[in-house]
Design a protein around this motif. Structure first.
Motif, short mmCIF file in Angstrom:
data_model
loop_
_atom_site.label_atom_id
_atom_site.label_comp_id
_atom_site.label_asym_id
_atom_site.label_seq_id
_atom_site.Cartn_x
_atom_site.Cartn_y
_atom_site.Cartn_z
N ASP A 138 -134.46 90.66 20.32
CA ASP A 138 -134.60 92.10 20.61
C ASP A 138 -133.55 92.67 21.55
OD1 ASP A 138 -136.81 92.14 18.98
OD2 ASP A 138 -138.22 91.81 20.62
N VAL A 139 -132.42 91.98 21.72
CA VAL A 139 -131.34 92.51 22.56
C VAL A 139 -130.34 93.19 21.64
CG1 VAL A 139 -129.44 91.91 24.14
CG2 VAL A 139 -131.65 90.73 24.31
N LYS A 140 -130.11 94.47 21.84
CA LYS A 140 -129.26 95.24 20.91
C LYS A 140 -127.78 94.92 21.13
CE LYS A 140 -132.01 98.52 18.89
NZ LYS A 140 -133.09 99.08 19.69
N ASN A 141 -127.06 94.80 20.05
CA ASN A 141 -125.62 94.61 20.12
C ASN A 141 -124.95 95.81 20.78
OD1 ASN A 141 -124.15 92.41 19.50
ND2 ASN A 141 -124.59 92.57 17.31
N ASN A 142 -123.83 95.56 21.46
CA ASN A 142 -123.08 96.62 22.13
C ASN A 142 -123.83 97.28 23.26
OD1 ASN A 142 -120.53 96.65 20.99
ND2 ASN A 142 -121.41 97.49 19.09
N SER A 143 -124.88 96.63 23.75
CA SER A 143 -125.59 97.21 24.90
C SER A 143 -124.87 96.80 26.18
CB SER A 143 -127.04 96.73 24.92
OG SER A 143 -127.07 95.34 25.01
N GLN A 144 -125.14 97.54 27.24
CA GLN A 144 -124.42 97.31 28.49
C GLN A 144 -124.92 96.07 29.23
OE1 GLN A 144 -123.35 100.61 31.18
NE2 GLN A 144 -124.70 99.60 32.63
N VAL A 145 -123.99 95.27 29.75
CA VAL A 145 -124.36 94.16 30.66
C VAL A 145 -123.53 94.32 31.93
CG1 VAL A 145 -124.97 92.53 28.83
CG2 VAL A 145 -122.61 92.59 29.68
N TRP A 146 -123.98 93.69 33.00
CA TRP A 146 -123.32 93.85 34.30
C TRP A 146 -122.64 92.55 34.71
CZ3 TRP A 146 -122.64 98.52 36.09
CH2 TRP A 146 -122.21 98.71 37.40
N ILE A 172 -122.01 93.80 25.37
CA ILE A 172 -122.29 92.47 24.84
C ILE A 172 -122.28 92.46 23.31
CG2 ILE A 172 -124.77 92.71 24.80
CD1 ILE A 172 -125.12 89.95 25.50
N ILE A 173 -121.71 91.39 22.74
CA ILE A 173 -121.77 91.21 21.28
C ILE A 173 -122.51 89.88 21.06
CG2 ILE A 173 -120.41 90.97 19.16
CD1 ILE A 173 -118.16 92.19 21.38
N THR A 174 -123.74 89.98 20.59
CA THR A 174 -124.53 88.75 20.44
C THR A 174 -124.25 88.10 19.10
OG1 THR A 174 -126.36 90.02 19.56
CG2 THR A 174 -126.41 89.55 21.91
N VAL A 175 -124.40 86.79 19.07
CA VAL A 175 -124.20 86.06 17.82
C VAL A 175 -125.44 86.24 16.94
CG1 VAL A 175 -123.94 83.73 16.85
CG2 VAL A 175 -122.59 84.44 18.83
N SER A 198 -120.61 87.13 23.29
CA SER A 198 -119.29 87.39 23.89
C SER A 198 -119.27 88.84 24.37
CB SER A 198 -118.18 87.23 22.85
OG SER A 198 -118.23 85.96 22.26
N THR A 199 -118.21 89.21 25.09
CA THR A 199 -117.97 90.63 25.36
C THR A 199 -116.54 90.90 24.90
OG1 THR A 199 -116.99 90.36 27.54
CG2 THR A 199 -119.39 90.53 27.46
N ASN A 200 -116.08 92.13 25.02
CA ASN A 200 -114.71 92.41 24.62
C ASN A 200 -113.71 91.63 25.46
OD1 ASN A 200 -115.41 94.07 22.61
ND2 ASN A 200 -115.37 95.95 23.86
N ASP A 201 -114.08 91.36 26.72
CA ASP A 201 -113.15 90.70 27.62
C ASP A 201 -113.28 89.19 27.65
OD1 ASP A 201 -112.07 93.13 28.53
OD2 ASP A 201 -113.91 93.44 29.69
N ILE A 202 -114.52 88.69 27.52
CA ILE A 202 -114.66 87.24 27.62
C ILE A 202 -115.40 86.67 26.40
CG2 ILE A 202 -114.52 86.96 30.14
CD1 ILE A 202 -117.56 86.87 30.18
N LYS A 203 -114.88 85.51 25.95
CA LYS A 203 -115.47 84.93 24.76
C LYS A 203 -116.82 84.28 25.10
CE LYS A 203 -114.68 81.55 21.21
NZ LYS A 203 -114.45 80.14 21.32
N VAL A 204 -116.82 83.44 26.15
CA VAL A 204 -118.05 82.70 26.44
C VAL A 204 -118.92 83.50 27.43
CG1 VAL A 204 -119.03 80.45 27.07
CG2 VAL A 204 -116.71 80.58 26.14
#
Ligand code: XMP
Length: 508
Positions: free
Chosen positions: A117-125, A106-109, A144-150
């Motif tokens: 407190d959610v770290k960038n680049n952490s794993q989501v399912w 995940i890449i948070t805005v 966003s993630t690498n694959d999906i924008k929204v």
């Protein structure tokens, strides 16, 4: 305790997990199937929309009137829920180029609000076939993630959020944090604990039952014992407990359970009804039919016994949440009926007693925590779960007295040896199953044609999902030898190495 987080279920396999996460965060949660949802109550402080196996573009896509919720209470929508809101706001929801299941980053805005407190680049399912193509109008992008924008959005000036991934599963690293942030946005006081559950349940039981008498079915297991304790605390001697021997219990179980109950202070009567159960099950092979017959026979026996005690109005049961969920489409819910748990799906409509189920909204591990808070003995709290229909659903096909004896003896050897080797408490549930067909073996110099016993031992937290236990080979080898040498009629032992899903814990 009034505050409630309402979960609207669109048929997701993860809905119960959402409920668990919320409760782990000390907030009471309730699940309602989407087609039963009419309005939010004055106690609802927030709503979560679940995922769904369907697509918002399907002809009969499940939906609810969102205007009832939006701007009234904070709303968190997950996966399908997020797509539903986006779709309603005019955004395109389209099939993903590649179906997205499993891990993503995940890449948070910003790490504020829902993503505090959610770290960038952490794993989501991820687990979805459709994707939200563009940011819905009036919304701001949260992640966003690498694959999906929204991957996550928020409606501007409104506490309505959409998340494409699943914060409720363990594999989403900061999933619990995200849900916790949402509960803060809802302003929950976080006061739902075992103790508060006990206090509010006793209060509700007192109000509901007044001076009425309740007949409670005890099984020796944790659920019915905890339910009986709560009822006893609420109505004292107006609670009469009945322990029925249905002939489908484990070897020596009837006596050992009665001994266990001796100093609990409950009013307990016992009834031997084995003959009626075995007779009613004669010739029955279909697992669902067995369950329904056992449920109906229980009620028949209880109805008859209730006449011995004056003025009984209610039948108490130890039903817990997974029993309700797995039987839910029997009453019209969106998920598949997996099995009609006898104390839910099998009750005849014409039953003379009204039913009271104090643990109907709890999972097994939550019941255990309540049991500890009530100071119930360890032997009862830590007993493996045992199904209401008992050994009837562990004998494949027709039941008879001879098969019951074989299974009881084999099961006794297995469970006793688990205890002897100190493995019992590390296993969530174990038991033996008697298979229907016979197989060829050789004993001494002769051919045998006898039954197969399957051993099942699983790890789980709530019975909703389970994995087989990796019991030591030496242990399995000893149990197999003991069963084949000591139980007449068995020449083969196998070990079940299936998880749930796709299998279930019981074989029927
Ligand atoms: P399954 O086989 O559905 O089992 O994976 C999950 C848990 O539920 C128990 N079970 C039952 N309990 N009445 C009950 O009271 C039933 O009809 C029933 N069927 C299964 C099972 O033993 C496991 O703990």
């Amino acid at each position: 305790m009034k505050e409630v987080l309402l979960i609207i279920d669109f048929g997701s396999q993860y809905t119960q997990l959402i409920a668990r996460r919320v409760r782990e965060l000390n907030v009471k949660s309730e699940i309602i199937p989407f087609d039963k949802f009419e309005n939010i109550s004055k106690n609802t402080m927030g709503v979560i929309l679940s995922g769904s196996p369907q697509s918002v573009n399907d002809k009969n896509a499940p939906s609810v009137d969102l205007s009832i919720i939006r701007k009234k209470v904070p709303l968190l929508s997950l996966c399908y829920g997020a797509q539903l809101i986006a779709h309603n706001l005019g955004a395109k929801v389209i099939p993903s180029k590649s179906r997205e299941y499993g891990r993503s980053k995940i890449i948070t805005v910003s790490q504020k609000g829902l993503f505090k407190d959610v770290k960038n680049n952490s794993q989501v399912w991820m687990s979805h076939g459709d994707t939200i193509n563009d940011l819905p109008s009036g919304c701001k992008l949260l992640a966003s993630t690498n694959d999906i924008k929204v991957a996550a959005y928020k409606i501007i000036n409104e506490d309505t959020f959409g998340i494409q991934f699943h914060p409720e599963v363990y594999h989403t690293k900061y999933g619990k944090q995200i849900i916790s942030n949402f509960l803060d946005i809802c302003n929950f006081s976080r006061s739902w604990t075992s103790e508060s559950f006990i206090e509010s349940t006793i209060k509700k039981l007192k109000q509901k039952l007044g001076n009425d008498k309740v007949l409670m079915g005890l099984s020796g297991g944790v659920d019915s014992t905890v339910a009986a304790y709560l009822l006893h605390r609420a109505i004292g001697d107006n609670l009469v407990c009945l322990f029925v021997d249905n002939g489908l219990l484990r070897k020596n179980e009837f006596d050992s359970v009665l001994a266990n109950y001796k100093d609990l202070g409950l009013n307990i009567y016992s009834e031997n009804a084995s003959d009626i159960f075995i007779k009613n099950l004669e010739g029955i092979t279909d697992p669902e039919a067995k369950r329904k017959i056992i449920g109906a026979t229980f009620v028949e026996v209880f109805d008859r016994c209730s006449l011995k005690f004056k003025n009984i109005k209610w039948l108490g049961q130890g039903t817990i949440y997974p029993d309700v969920i797995e039987s839910v489409s029997a009453t019209g819910g969106p998920s598949d009926t997996i099995k009609s748990h006898h104390n839910v799906g099998g009750l005849p409509k014409k039953m003379k007693l009204k039913v009271i189920e104090p643990l109907r909204n709890l999972f097994k591990d939550e019941v255990r925590r309540v049991g500890f808070a009530l100071n119930i003995k360890n032997e009862i709290i830590n007993r493996h779960p045992f199904p209401g229909p008992g050994l009837a659903i562990r004998i494949m096909g027709e039941i008879d007295v001879e098969k019951l004896k074989i299974l009881k003896d084999a099961d006794f050897i297995f469970i006793s040896y688990l205890k002897k080797c100190g493995l019992y408490e590390s296993v969530w549930q174990a038991g033996a199953i008697l298979l229907g067909d016979s197989t060829v073996g050789v004993m001494g110099d002769g051919r045998t044609y006898e039954k197969v016993v399957a051993l099942r031992a699983v790890e789980s937290t709530d019975g909703m999902t389970a994995d087989w236990c990796h019991l030591p080979y030496d242990f399995l080898s000893d149990v197999s030898n003991q069963i084949i040498n000591k139980v007449n009629g068995v020449n083969r032992v196998v070990y079940d190495i299936s998880s749930k899903p796709p299998a279930t814990i019981e074989w029927e």
